[in-house]
Design a protein around this motif. Structure first.
Motif, mmCIF file in Angstrom:
data_model
loop_
_atom_site.group_PDB
_atom_site.id
_atom_site.type_symbol
_atom_site.label_atom_id
_atom_site.label_comp_id
_atom_site.label_asym_id
_atom_site.label_seq_id
_atom_site.Cartn_x
_atom_site.Cartn_y
_atom_site.Cartn_z
ATOM 1 N N GLU A 256 -2.369 -42.329 -26.576
ATOM 2 C CA GLU A 256 -2.780 -42.590 -25.365
ATOM 3 C C GLU A 256 -3.883 -43.829 -25.587
ATOM 4 O O GLU A 256 -4.037 -44.837 -24.838
ATOM 5 N N ASP A 257 -4.735 -43.674 -26.462
ATOM 6 C CA ASP A 257 -5.671 -44.843 -26.732
ATOM 7 C C ASP A 257 -5.070 -46.107 -27.009
ATOM 8 O O ASP A 257 -5.281 -47.289 -26.125
ATOM 9 N N ILE A 260 -3.332 -47.428 -23.553
ATOM 10 C CA ILE A 260 -4.251 -47.881 -22.799
ATOM 11 C C ILE A 260 -5.110 -49.188 -23.009
ATOM 12 O O ILE A 260 -5.115 -50.095 -22.374
ATOM 13 N N LYS A 261 -5.246 -49.189 -24.325
ATOM 14 C CA LYS A 261 -6.187 -50.334 -24.760
ATOM 15 C C LYS A 261 -5.139 -51.626 -24.774
ATOM 16 O O LYS A 261 -5.393 -52.654 -24.235
ATOM 17 N N GLN A 394 -15.713 -35.652 -21.746
ATOM 18 C CA GLN A 394 -15.061 -36.598 -20.467
ATOM 19 C C GLN A 394 -15.276 -35.354 -19.509
ATOM 20 O O GLN A 394 -14.190 -35.021 -18.840
ATOM 21 N N GLN A 527 -0.550 -44.104 -17.794
ATOM 22 C CA GLN A 527 -1.492 -44.667 -18.721
ATOM 23 C C GLN A 527 -1.359 -46.399 -18.593
ATOM 24 O O GLN A 527 -2.312 -46.943 -18.370
ATOM 25 N N SER A 560 -8.340 -37.849 -18.658
ATOM 26 C CA SER A 560 -8.427 -38.297 -19.895
ATOM 27 C C SER A 560 -7.937 -39.991 -19.869
ATOM 28 O O SER A 560 -8.576 -40.842 -20.590
ATOM 29 N N THR A 561 -7.031 -40.041 -18.924
ATOM 30 C CA THR A 561 -6.618 -41.760 -18.865
ATOM 31 C C THR A 561 -7.868 -42.592 -18.241
ATOM 32 O O THR A 561 -8.087 -43.532 -18.658
ATOM 33 N N GLY A 564 -10.273 -43.161 -20.787
ATOM 34 C CA GLY A 564 -9.738 -44.100 -21.738
ATOM 35 C C GLY A 564 -9.728 -45.442 -21.273
ATOM 36 O O GLY A 564 -9.874 -46.461 -22.126
ATOM 37 N N GLN A 567 -13.071 -46.518 -21.686
ATOM 38 C CA GLN A 567 -13.619 -46.761 -23.057
ATOM 39 C C GLN A 567 -13.141 -48.193 -23.542
ATOM 40 O O GLN A 567 -13.676 -48.832 -24.118
ATOM 41 N N LYS A 575 -16.010 -41.289 -26.464
ATOM 42 C CA LYS A 575 -15.260 -40.830 -27.573
ATOM 43 C C LYS A 575 -15.474 -41.731 -28.694
ATOM 44 O O LYS A 575 -15.805 -43.083 -28.499
ATOM 45 N N GLU A 577 -13.902 -44.521 -31.503
ATOM 46 C CA GLU A 577 -12.927 -45.641 -31.291
ATOM 47 C C GLU A 577 -12.335 -45.761 -32.770
ATOM 48 O O GLU A 577 -13.018 -45.996 -33.580
#
Ligand code: SF4
Length: 677
Positions: A256-257, A260-261, A394, A527, A560-561, A564, A567, A575, A577
């Motif tokens: 997911e991270d 999303i990033k 979160q 996402q 969480s999205t 995320g 973040q 959270k 990284e």
């Protein structure tokens, strides 16, 4: 070329900020798959096998091609790997795969010169091609600086001449983390330094009449990456250049991270109409990257068609020809696309807007509101035994119940949102706030003294109703859109708000439905799309809250999205990284396994940035602003970093994680997992 007309257009890095329009670049030939101009946005990725493992590399390349890669990049750390590209290419062609190959070069001009005779494209990193990085703090005089450029030219010109002779394309790929000491001394670790690093090499290419170039400006920080690409385009246009852009976020991580990033960085630029090829860097198998890149890019195929893409451009089109038919929007005076500044808003109810972190809203109106554990997915963990809630890292700030009433007690700090008519009838309105339509709010005989949320669409700002809004510091807009290009629609609204001098906080709301029954694909699309649409606004400092509405996706994923995205845009840290490299032929350990192992023991260290890099050659440079680094430095050997300083060199991989935790502990940054819970 007379570029005076172009220089009259300062601050322009894309065709339009308020509607989709692709910025047309020069067409560049890479084997049989041209890039730039009106060609589709190309998909590519990089192998992770040892380049000397011919069969392994060929088979992985085929898996990547089957997954959608239109170019395959392979690392060539030294001459022997560069030479082996010939064998890899031969075997791929024998098996019927004509996909152009790209050699990835760091530090080794001699390997580049071999590879440029074999493959269709070479990638050089201007930070380490004939340049050096010793983290020296040297002040270069103008003469010394020019002397360095002359020295680099002598080393670089032979490669350019080979590329010209063999028809090989070149990517000048700047990385934020590996800028040379020379660039750092003059520009620092900035987007401007990244741009200048590439421009120096591009100018040398033009001096040699070589134009088969593609440019990239990667960083693991999407904000830096977006600013650098925008500044690059502006600088190119000012100098009469229009080379295609290769988009990517480096060391994005996994799962997911990573998605999303990547979407925040790449998606923001695609929304601007920039980008000719995309590489998503995930710490996963390379064939997992192409589907993500395709999902990001496909959203713009239809938009381009809807807008009636502009005329076909020729390979030798000039910047003037490209830009002249386009109408630029004027940038609002307060808006600076190259620097982050949060939009000025007032603090409503001392809770949202102003200097507060962006707030998160989730919709629970369609959930089972007879069971308190429904709030677990929103970050409030209900213990039936103790009949109390514990907050997770979160936990959302608002839950929307619409017209439904929960039959359990809610946490004492959780704000609830109800549609106005339902809110009006509530006996106890503590922590309960109304959500109005625009008309309801204007006509309402009752309002909350704390917070009033009003749903609005961008076009409403021009309506008579908007003019008669009763403004007060309890007002917060919930900004929605039906437009196909919703981000630009939202951005136009923020520009209008600035023009009118309105400092009302805004929660950005996007709704999503999906064309698939596959729940994993729905999650991935959510996402990617929400990170693009909301991330692009947050990167520009717009938005005091976000609300993702996706009835087909579970609330836990939506929560969480949302966190995320906050973040990845660095607007709210909730959270740890991880800046983990995607791995390549240089990698000295299994990155996926190691990342999971490090994550399993450190994921409670909220706010800490840990770099996990496969090799010591590029790893330390590319970790950028990580607080700690875990870097492969030999077989079963790891070097640990505190910031940019190597503090434990070549220690055994077996206890490297314990040692890393020891360093974090020494620095006072360790928290026992039980306490974090
Ligand atoms: S840091 Fe990772 S991706 Fe980059 S060269 Fe080293 S092993 Fe390859």
């Amino acid at each position: 070329m007379d570029t005076s007309a172009i220089k009259l257009l300062p601050g322009r890095y894309c065709n339009s900020l308020t509607e989709y329009s692709r910025f047309v670049t020069r067409e560049v030939n890479i084997g049989d798959v041209a890039m730039g101009g009106n060609n589709p946005i190309r998909i590519q990725s990089m192998t992770t096998t040892d380049t000397m493992d011919t069969i392994g590399t060929v088979e992985q390349s085929i898996r990547m091609i089957e997954a959608g890669c239109e170019y395959v990049r392979i690392t060539a750390p030294s001459i022997k790997e560069a030479q082996n590209l010939l064998e890899i290419k031969k075997q791929l062609r024998q098996r019927g795969y004509k996909t152009p190959l790209v050699a990835d070069i760091h530090f080794t001009p001699n390997a580049a010169e071999v590879a440029a005779r074999i493959v269709e494209k070479v990638r050089v990193n201007p930070g380490n091609y004939a340049d050096k990085k010793k983290f020296d703090q040297i002040d270069y005089t103008d003469a010394q600086y020019q002397g360095e450029l002359d020295r680099i030219y002598q080393k670089f010109a032979p490669l350019v001449k080979i590329c010209k002779e063999y028809g090989t394309a070149m990517r000048i790929g700047t990385n934020h983390g590996s800028l040379s000491d020379r660039i750092m001394s003059r520009y620092g670790d900035t987007p401007q330094g990244m741009v200048e690093s590439a421009m120096e090499f591009m100018r040398m290419c033009e001096t040699l009449n070589y134009y088969n170039l593609v440019i990239s400006m990667k960083s693991s920080n999407p904000q830096v990456m977006v600013q650098a690409y925008r500044l690059l385009v502006e600088t190119m246009v000012a100098e009469g250049m229009n080379y295609p852009l290769h988009l990517g976020v480096t060391e994005a991580g996994d799962g997911e991270d990573g998605r999303i990033k990547s979407a925040v960085g790449i998606g923001t630029l695609l929304e601007d109409g920039l980008g000719d090829t995309v590489r998503v860097s995930l710490t996963e198998e390379p064939e997992a990257e192409a589907p993500v890149a395709i999902a990001l890019v496909n959203r713009y195929v239809e938009r381009g068609k809807l807008k009636g893409e502009r005329q076909k451009v020729k390979g030798d089109v000039t910047v003037e020809e490209n830009l002249s038919p386009l109408t630029f929007d004027l940038l609002p005076p307060q808006y600076n696309p190259y620097e982050y500044k949060k939009r000025d808003t007032y603090e409503a109810n001392a809770f949202i807007g102003g200097h507060m972190v962006p707030r998160v809203v989730v919709d629970l109106s369609k959930e089972n509101l007879k069971d308190a554990s429904v709030l677990n997915a929103a970050g409030y963990l209900y213990s039936p035994l103790l009949d109390k809630y514990n907050m997770a890292d979160q936990s959302v700030d608002f839950v929307y119940f619409g017209d439904e009433l929960p039959s359990f007690n809610l946490p004492s700090n959780l704000k609830q949102l109800y549609n106005y008519k339902t809110w009006k009838k509530l006996a106890d309105k503590t922590l309960c706030h109304p959500v109005f339509t625009l008309t309801e709010f204007i006509e309402a005989d009752d309002q909350s003294s704390a917070l009033n949320l009003v749903r609005i669409k961008p076009a409403d700002i021009d309506s008579d109703a908007f003019g008669s809004l009763p403004f007060s510091n309890s007002l917060v807009f919930v900004l929605e859109t039906d437009a196909a290009h919703g981000m630009a629609d939202h951005r136009a609204f923020f520009f209008k708000m600035e023009e009118l001098g309105l400092d009302v906080p805004v929660i950005i709301k996007r709704s999503y439905s999906f064309n698939t029954q596959d729940s994993e694909l729905k999650t991935q699309d959510l996402q990617l799309f929400s990170a693009t649409d909301l991330g692009a606004l947050l990167i520009d400092g717009f938005g005091d809250g976000i609300w993702i509405d996706a009835p087909e996706v579970d609330v836990k994923t939506i929560t969480s999205t949302a966190f995320g995205i906050l973040q990845a845009t660095r607007s709210r840290i909730s959270k740890t990284e991880y800046i983990s490299c995607p791995s390549c032929g240089r990698t000295l350990f299994d990155l996926m396994v190691t990342t999971q192992m490090i994550r399993s023991r450190t994921s409670h260290l909220k706010g800490l940035k840990i770099g996990i890099m496969g090799c010591i050659v590029n790893g330390p440079g590319e970790m950028a602003d990580a607080d700690y680094g875990y870097v492969g430095s030999g077989t079963d050997k790891v070097t640990l970093y505190r910031g940019k300083e190597a503090v434990k060199k070549n220690i055994s991989a077996t206890n490297a994680l314990d040692e890393l935790i020891g360093i974090i502990r020494e620095d006072g940054n360790w928290i026992e997992p039980s306490l974090a819970e």
